[in-house]
Write an enzyme that holds these catalytic residues in place. Structure first.
Site, mmCIF file in Angstrom:
data_model
loop_
_atom_site.group_PDB
_atom_site.id
_atom_site.type_symbol
_atom_site.label_atom_id
_atom_site.label_comp_id
_atom_site.label_asym_id
_atom_site.label_seq_id
_atom_site.Cartn_x
_atom_site.Cartn_y
_atom_site.Cartn_z
ATOM 1 N N ARG A 5 -6.420 71.549 102.172
ATOM 2 C CA ARG A 5 -5.234 72.368 101.953
ATOM 3 C C ARG A 5 -5.443 73.325 100.773
ATOM 4 O O ARG A 5 -6.278 73.096 99.909
ATOM 5 C CB ARG A 5 -4.025 71.472 101.655
ATOM 6 C CG ARG A 5 -3.529 70.687 102.851
ATOM 7 C CD ARG A 5 -2.302 69.845 102.490
ATOM 8 N NE ARG A 5 -2.588 68.886 101.425
ATOM 9 C CZ ARG A 5 -2.250 69.044 100.154
ATOM 10 N NH1 ARG A 5 -1.604 70.124 99.751
ATOM 11 N NH2 ARG A 5 -2.541 68.110 99.259
ATOM 12 N N LYS A 49 1.195 69.463 107.411
ATOM 13 C CA LYS A 49 1.866 69.255 106.130
ATOM 14 C C LYS A 49 3.003 70.242 105.895
ATOM 15 O O LYS A 49 3.934 69.947 105.143
ATOM 16 C CB LYS A 49 0.836 69.319 104.996
ATOM 17 C CG LYS A 49 -0.135 68.138 104.995
ATOM 18 C CD LYS A 49 0.594 66.796 104.978
ATOM 19 C CE LYS A 49 -0.361 65.615 104.858
ATOM 20 N NZ LYS A 49 0.353 64.314 104.945
ATOM 21 N N HIS A 71 6.231 59.635 102.794
ATOM 22 C CA HIS A 71 4.809 59.838 103.060
ATOM 23 C C HIS A 71 4.161 58.454 103.086
ATOM 24 O O HIS A 71 3.656 57.957 102.090
ATOM 25 C CB HIS A 71 4.188 60.701 101.963
ATOM 26 C CG HIS A 71 2.792 61.127 102.260
ATOM 27 N ND1 HIS A 71 1.873 61.432 101.272
ATOM 28 C CD2 HIS A 71 2.139 61.314 103.437
ATOM 29 C CE1 HIS A 71 0.727 61.786 101.835
ATOM 30 N NE2 HIS A 71 0.871 61.708 103.140
ATOM 31 N N SER A 109 -4.630 59.526 99.339
ATOM 32 C CA SER A 109 -5.882 59.518 100.097
ATOM 33 C C SER A 109 -6.910 58.603 99.433
ATOM 34 O O SER A 109 -7.091 58.627 98.209
ATOM 35 C CB SER A 109 -6.436 60.949 100.165
ATOM 36 O OG SER A 109 -7.640 60.988 100.872
ATOM 37 N N LYS A 139 -4.416 53.433 103.193
ATOM 38 C CA LYS A 139 -3.125 53.453 103.907
ATOM 39 C C LYS A 139 -3.306 53.342 105.420
ATOM 40 O O LYS A 139 -2.696 52.504 106.081
ATOM 41 C CB LYS A 139 -2.391 54.747 103.536
ATOM 42 C CG LYS A 139 -1.029 54.934 104.122
ATOM 43 C CD LYS A 139 -0.220 55.945 103.315
ATOM 44 C CE LYS A 139 -0.928 57.279 103.209
ATOM 45 N NZ LYS A 139 -0.817 58.113 104.402
ATOM 46 N N THR A 140 -4.178 54.202 105.968
ATOM 47 C CA THR A 140 -4.407 54.186 107.419
ATOM 48 C C THR A 140 -5.112 52.911 107.845
ATOM 49 O O THR A 140 -4.762 52.282 108.845
ATOM 50 C CB THR A 140 -5.227 55.424 107.840
ATOM 51 O OG1 THR A 140 -4.501 56.599 107.471
ATOM 52 C CG2 THR A 140 -5.464 55.439 109.334
ATOM 53 N N ASP A 161 1.378 58.123 108.830
ATOM 54 C CA ASP A 161 1.446 59.036 107.691
ATOM 55 C C ASP A 161 2.840 59.516 107.294
ATOM 56 O O ASP A 161 3.108 59.682 106.120
ATOM 57 C CB ASP A 161 0.573 60.257 107.975
ATOM 58 C CG ASP A 161 0.227 61.043 106.721
ATOM 59 O OD1 ASP A 161 -0.164 60.414 105.716
ATOM 60 O OD2 ASP A 161 0.354 62.274 106.735
ATOM 61 N N ARG A 218 -12.088 64.860 108.977
ATOM 62 C CA ARG A 218 -10.847 64.380 109.584
ATOM 63 C C ARG A 218 -10.970 64.235 111.087
ATOM 64 O O ARG A 218 -11.762 64.917 111.735
ATOM 65 C CB ARG A 218 -9.723 65.367 109.292
ATOM 66 C CG ARG A 218 -9.334 65.472 107.829
ATOM 67 C CD ARG A 218 -8.395 64.366 107.427
ATOM 68 N NE ARG A 218 -8.046 64.415 106.018
ATOM 69 C CZ ARG A 218 -7.111 63.665 105.459
ATOM 70 N NH1 ARG A 218 -6.433 62.811 106.195
ATOM 71 N NH2 ARG A 218 -6.857 63.739 104.169
#
Length: 528
Positions: free
Chosen positions: A56, A198, A217, A235, A239-240, A254, A319
């Site tokens: 980003r 996003k 989030h 990140s 989390k994932t 997410d 990604r």
């Protein structure tokens, strides 16, 4: 051009151009290959490279300073204001530019799995692969829903249009501009597809709280008995990985909303970081990268077309985008009840936060506002040793409203639904990065499992001497000494010195909230 004509202008260009509307995944893949935008991998995924921008561009993101939002937005370096005149001129330039293209791709869908709160959107793309990405990441309408679909927000994405900062009133060739009054996200000068995802999340982080819905989030899953768990974390914190549990159904990985009825996913897909991905460590994510998935900036062997997930030549931020349906164990639709457990994830490279600790409501609000994790040496230029990094509410770049608004909603939800909150450190133990070692994933999984199953609500605890956190004395399957940071260090003095340093960095970061969150710091912050 008058502002009021923008929507009509968009419709005119779309009607007059060569529009490919709502193409299927196979059709979009054919277009990607035909236009040489990407290549096919051995699993049937499309692999693309995003060129100069592999992440980003937060310094190029703006919100139009319009009357309806000017007193609500938390203006600053994250939510940079831009005038309506600048937006209108740039918008007209982009639409004229797209009108010169032989083919434009349009996807219509939704953000928000709960039909009561969902946002109808459309995505207008110059690239076929960007439209494929949108098809995989957002919620796809049924044929019946498509007949009455009326988009309230439109993404207009022209990656090869580069702004002229002097003429166009922006800071660089890249721009991501949100107009709430006109329901438009205008993107140009970058090929990174994550800007679409996003930007809509930013939009939802404004719209949902305005309707008394807590936007989050986080990832979320649900057990066989309907018990819901939320996982917050920046990140690299897991989390994932931790929310993708074969024994629990995935709600989403997410972005979620928490309404009076429970939790719902904002998206229809997953956007997983896949550096060092392996079938052994993350089998569900690995197998989800199949036909129709999009791989961003992953190095692929030219002959075998096998991705090398360990290769970070293009970026560490590799990604994979794929639909939720590519995960075997999901709940459909992506809706569940109120959470029983909240997990805050941090990867503490200083090795002083406990692997798991139980939080009071005030501690939960404090750590939510802090949003702590670590940057590691080598991940960014100039970072030669671990650095503390704080991202408010675990998602500062996507929060248009003041941070306290989200923290107060969290506190209200915890009280209302008697939610148990835990802080889980997936980072280092036995010393800081370079001395200690990463906490074993197997141990972390057992700690998370014990928290979700309610085992830790009955366990005896001890108080961490620096952060005031309640550390469970025992967790099934985890050695007792692993649970207490001081017990894992060889040098007691070095441990205390490092813990004090990190606690001070927490205090320094929290100064920006002191004027209206002093009580939260007093009751939830490090021990003074």
């Amino acid at each position: 051009m008058e502002t009021i004509s923008l929507f009509n202008y968009l419709k005119h260009l779309m009607d007059e151009g060569n529009i490919s509307l709502q193409l299927s995944v196979p059709q979009l893949m054919e277009k990607v290959l035909e236009r040489k935008e990407g290549i096919l991998t051995d699993s049937g995924a499309i692999s693309v490279a995003t060129g100069k921008y592999t992440g980003r561009s937060p310094k190029d993101k703006y919100i139009v300073k319009e009357k309806s939002v000017v007193d609500k937005i938390d203006w600053g370096t994250v939510n940079q204001p831009i005038s309506t005149d600048v937006f209108n001129r740039l918008y007209e330039k982009v639409m004229n530019y797209l009108n010169t293209k032989d083919e434009i791709f349009v996807f219509k869908g939704f953000a928000g799995a709960d039909k009561k709160y969902r946002l109808p959107i459309q995505v207008i793309n110059e690239f076929a692969w960007h439209n494929l990405f949108a098809h995989q990441l957002f919620i796809r309408p049924s044929k019946e829903e498509l007949k009455t679909h009326d988009p309230q927000f439109s993404i207009v994405f022209a990656p090869t249009f580069k702004a002229n900062p002097i003429e166009d009133g922006v800071q660089s060739e890249t721009f991501i501009i949100i107009s709430f009054e006109h329901g438009i996200v205008l993107i140009g000068g970058t090929e990174y597809a994550g800007e679409m995802k996003k930007s809509i999340f930013t939009v939802m982080n404004y719209l949902l709280p305005e309707n008394d819905i807590f936007s989050m989030h986080c990832s979320a899953n649900v057990g066989h008995d309907g018990d819901v768990a939320l996982f917050f974390g920046l990140s690299g914190t897991g989390k994932t990985t931790l929310s993708t549990d074969p024994n629990r159904q995935l709600i989403g990985d997410d972005e979620h909303g928490w309404s009076e009825n429970g939790v719902f996913n904002i998206e229809g897909g997953c956007y997983a970081k896949c550096i060092n991905l392996s079938a052994e460590k993350e089998p569900q994510i690995y197998s989800a990268i199949s036909f129709g998935a999009v791989l961003e900036n992953v190095v692929v062997d030219n002959e075998t077309r096998i991705p090398n997930y360990d290769d970070s030549t293009l970026t560490e931020n590799t990604r994979a985008a794929y639909p939720l349906q590519a995960i075997e164990n999901i709940i459909e639709p992506s809706i569940a009840g109120h959470p029983n457990t909240i997990i805050f994830l941090t990867a503490d490279a200083f090795g002083v936060l406990p692997p798991i600790s139980k939080l009071t409501k005030e501690q939960a609000m404090y750590h939510f506002l802090s949003g702590y994790t670590s940057k590691l040496a080598g991940t960014e230029r100039g970072v030669t040793s671990p650095e503390a990094t704080f991202s408010t509410c675990y998602g500062a770049p996507f929060l248009p409203l003041p941070a306290k608004r989200y923290a107060e909603m969290l506190g209200e939800k915890i009280d209302q639904h008697k939610v148990q909150v835990f802080l889980v450190n997936t980072g280092w133990t036995g010393g800081k990065y370079g001395i200690g070692s990463r906490i074993k994933l197997n141990y972390t999984r057992k700690m998370v499992q014990a928290a979700i199953e309610g085992i830790l609500t009955k366990t005896e605890t001890r108080t961490d001497p620096f952060f005031g956190l309640q550390i469970p004395a025992q967790v099934p399957g985890v050695p007792d000494d692993v649970l207490v940071p001081a017990a894992t260090w060889n040098n007691e003095d070095e441990y205390q010195k490092t813990a004090k340093e990190l606690a001070n960095q927490f205090r320094e970061n929290f100064k920006k909230f002191r004027s209206d969150a002093e009580e939260i710091e007093t009751l939830g912050g490090p021990i003074k």
